[in-house]
Design an enzyme around this catalytic site. Sequence first.
Site, PDB file in Angstrom:
ATOM      1  N   GLY A  99       0.849  -1.192   0.000  1.00 59.74           N
ATOM      2  CA  GLY A  99       0.000   0.000   0.000  1.00 59.74           C
ATOM      3  C   GLY A  99       0.879   1.234   0.000  1.00 59.74           C
ATOM      4  O   GLY A  99       2.083   1.149   0.282  1.00 59.74           O
ATOM      5  N   GLN A 159       2.988   9.960   1.653  1.00 64.18           N
ATOM      6  CA  GLN A 159       4.270   9.272   1.827  1.00 64.18           C
ATOM      7  C   GLN A 159       5.268   9.621   0.725  1.00 64.18           C
ATOM      8  O   GLN A 159       6.463   9.374   0.875  1.00 64.18           O
ATOM      9  CB  GLN A 159       4.058   7.751   1.869  1.00 64.18           C
ATOM     10  CG  GLN A 159       3.310   7.299   3.103  1.00 64.18           C
ATOM     11  CD  GLN A 159       3.112   5.796   3.101  1.00 64.18           C
ATOM     12  OE1 GLN A 159       2.189   5.282   2.486  1.00 64.18           O
ATOM     13  NE2 GLN A 159       4.003   5.076   3.766  1.00 64.18           N
ATOM     14  N   CYS A 177       5.495  -0.191   7.886  1.00 61.92           N
ATOM     15  CA  CYS A 177       5.177   1.068   7.225  1.00 61.92           C
ATOM     16  C   CYS A 177       6.423   1.510   6.464  1.00 61.92           C
ATOM     17  O   CYS A 177       7.512   1.563   7.050  1.00 61.92           O
ATOM     18  CB  CYS A 177       4.768   2.135   8.243  1.00 61.92           C
ATOM     19  SG  CYS A 177       4.386   3.722   7.463  1.00 61.92           S
ATOM     20  N   LEU A 178       6.246   1.828   5.197  1.00 60.52           N
ATOM     21  CA  LEU A 178       7.398   2.223   4.383  1.00 60.52           C
ATOM     22  C   LEU A 178       7.987   3.543   4.860  1.00 60.52           C
ATOM     23  O   LEU A 178       9.130   3.866   4.543  1.00 60.52           O
ATOM     24  CB  LEU A 178       6.986   2.315   2.904  1.00 60.52           C
ATOM     25  CG  LEU A 178       6.507   0.981   2.301  1.00 60.52           C
ATOM     26  CD1 LEU A 178       5.960   1.198   0.890  1.00 60.52           C
ATOM     27  CD2 LEU A 178       7.623  -0.057   2.290  1.00 60.52           C
ATOM     28  N   HIS A 186      -4.783   1.517   7.405  1.00 59.35           N
ATOM     29  CA  HIS A 186      -3.430   2.080   7.528  1.00 59.35           C
ATOM     30  C   HIS A 186      -3.244   3.234   6.535  1.00 59.35           C
ATOM     31  O   HIS A 186      -2.724   4.292   6.896  1.00 59.35           O
ATOM     32  CB  HIS A 186      -2.425   0.950   7.264  1.00 59.35           C
ATOM     33  CG  HIS A 186      -0.981   1.333   7.333  1.00 59.35           C
ATOM     34  ND1 HIS A 186      -0.126   0.903   8.325  1.00 59.35           N
ATOM     35  CD2 HIS A 186      -0.217   2.098   6.512  1.00 59.35           C
ATOM     36  CE1 HIS A 186       1.087   1.387   8.114  1.00 59.35           C
ATOM     37  NE2 HIS A 186       1.054   2.128   7.013  1.00 59.35           N
ATOM     38  N   GLU A 187      -3.678   3.023   5.282  1.00 57.82           N
ATOM     39  CA  GLU A 187      -3.477   4.066   4.254  1.00 57.82           C
ATOM     40  C   GLU A 187      -4.370   5.277   4.515  1.00 57.82           C
ATOM     41  O   GLU A 187      -3.940   6.422   4.331  1.00 57.82           O
ATOM     42  CB  GLU A 187      -3.735   3.502   2.840  1.00 57.82           C
ATOM     43  CG  GLU A 187      -2.872   2.312   2.446  1.00 57.82           C
ATOM     44  CD  GLU A 187      -1.397   2.487   2.701  1.00 57.82           C
ATOM     45  OE1 GLU A 187      -0.915   3.633   2.696  1.00 57.82           O
ATOM     46  OE2 GLU A 187      -0.711   1.475   2.942  1.00 57.82           O
ATOM     47  N   HIS A 212      -2.858   7.436   7.024  1.00 57.06           N
ATOM     48  CA  HIS A 212      -1.822   8.312   6.461  1.00 57.06           C
ATOM     49  C   HIS A 212      -2.441   9.614   5.972  1.00 57.06           C
ATOM     50  O   HIS A 212      -1.874  10.696   6.163  1.00 57.06           O
ATOM     51  CB  HIS A 212      -1.098   7.640   5.292  1.00 57.06           C
ATOM     52  CG  HIS A 212       0.065   6.767   5.688  1.00 57.06           C
ATOM     53  ND1 HIS A 212       1.147   7.243   6.396  1.00 57.06           N
ATOM     54  CD2 HIS A 212       0.323   5.454   5.444  1.00 57.06           C
ATOM     55  CE1 HIS A 212       2.016   6.257   6.581  1.00 57.06           C
ATOM     56  NE2 HIS A 212       1.538   5.163   6.019  1.00 57.06           N
TER      57      HIS A 212
HETATM   58  O1  K1U Z   1       1.612   2.467   3.826  1.00 53.75           O
HETATM   59  C1  K1U Z   1       2.669   1.861   3.939  1.00 53.75           C
HETATM   60  O2  K1U Z   1       3.565   2.296   4.627  1.00 53.75           O
HETATM   61  C2  K1U Z   1       2.834   0.554   3.202  1.00 53.75           C
HETATM   62  C3  K1U Z   1       2.724  -0.646   4.146  1.00 53.75           C
HETATM   63  C4  K1U Z   1       1.277  -1.125   4.154  1.00 53.75           C
HETATM   64  C5  K1U Z   1       0.930  -2.069   5.250  1.00 53.75           C
HETATM   65  C6  K1U Z   1       1.535  -3.308   5.374  1.00 53.75           C
HETATM   66  C7  K1U Z   1       1.172  -4.168   6.378  1.00 53.75           C
HETATM   67  C8  K1U Z   1       0.197  -3.817   7.265  1.00 53.75           C
HETATM   68  C9  K1U Z   1      -0.389  -2.589   7.159  1.00 53.75           C
HETATM   69  C10 K1U Z   1      -0.031  -1.719   6.136  1.00 53.75           C
HETATM   70  C11 K1U Z   1       3.635  -1.741   3.617  1.00 53.75           C
HETATM   71  O3  K1U Z   1       3.456  -2.228   2.565  1.00 53.75           O
HETATM   72  S1  K1U Z   1       4.932  -2.237   4.645  1.00 53.75           S
HETATM   73  C12 K1U Z   1       5.703  -3.559   3.731  1.00 53.75           C
HETATM   74  C13 K1U Z   1       4.953  -4.832   3.788  1.00 53.75           C
HETATM   75  O4  K1U Z   1       4.146  -5.025   4.662  1.00 53.75           O
HETATM   76  C14 K1U Z   1       5.166  -5.886   2.758  1.00 53.75           C
HETATM   77  C15 K1U Z   1       6.169  -5.805   1.854  1.00 53.75           C
HETATM   78  C16 K1U Z   1       6.326  -6.801   0.910  1.00 53.75           C
HETATM   79  C17 K1U Z   1       5.507  -7.887   0.880  1.00 53.75           C
HETATM   80  C18 K1U Z   1       4.505  -7.988   1.808  1.00 53.75           C
HETATM   81  C19 K1U Z   1       4.321  -6.993   2.747  1.00 53.75           C
HETATM   82 ZN    ZN Z   2       2.525   3.382   6.231  1.00 52.83          ZN
END
Ligand code: K1U
Ligand code: ZN
Length: 172
Positions: free
Chosen positions: A46, A51, A93-94, A135-136, A139
Amino acid sequence: MAFLEICTYPNPVLKKKAVPITEIDDSVLQLAEDMIETMYQAPGIGLAANQVGRPLRLIVYDVTPKDQPRNPAVLINPEIISGEGSQSQEEGCLSVPEYYAEVKRHARVTVRGLNDRGVPVEICGEGLLAVVLQHEIDHLEGVLMLDRISALKRALYKKRRQKQLKSDNDSH
Ligand code: K1U
Ligand code: ZN
């Protein structure tokens, strides 16, 4: 197509409330496309426009399992219109590098918004999709997962992040 830089904590843009999109013009569609590429490259499931430094109400996501074809979604001006039940899942969270924590959220949500053609859509999600949507949309309100964990865990993360930033700075 372009990969965008992902802003990380404590960049103040992450605390800004995003503004509604009033016209889905080429710049919005280009931003959505670039966000999708950026999300896959990260990699993530996401991404919200804040972001990448653009406080607009725009999110992209794709929770398709890795062994299936990609299926990205774009939501413009998304709003949670109902949420029920609760679940606690580990989140990343990225914008919060190298940190995972359990966050309590609704188990099921219904989200209303516009797709990239400006058509009103309603998404009902549970499990991981419900988590990512919440989560998004957080943000877009300037809320980070760090705001949804205990004060102690948050303080420990902040300390670790400050150290990390200082050491990155010292080595450059
Ligand atoms: O919004 C963001 O920071 C992105 C975030 C979204 C998210 C993931 C998990 C739970 C809630 C929200 C991410 O994508 S973090 C990376 C991640 O979870 C992932 C990366 C690669 C493969 C699978 C998952
Ligand atoms: Zn995030």
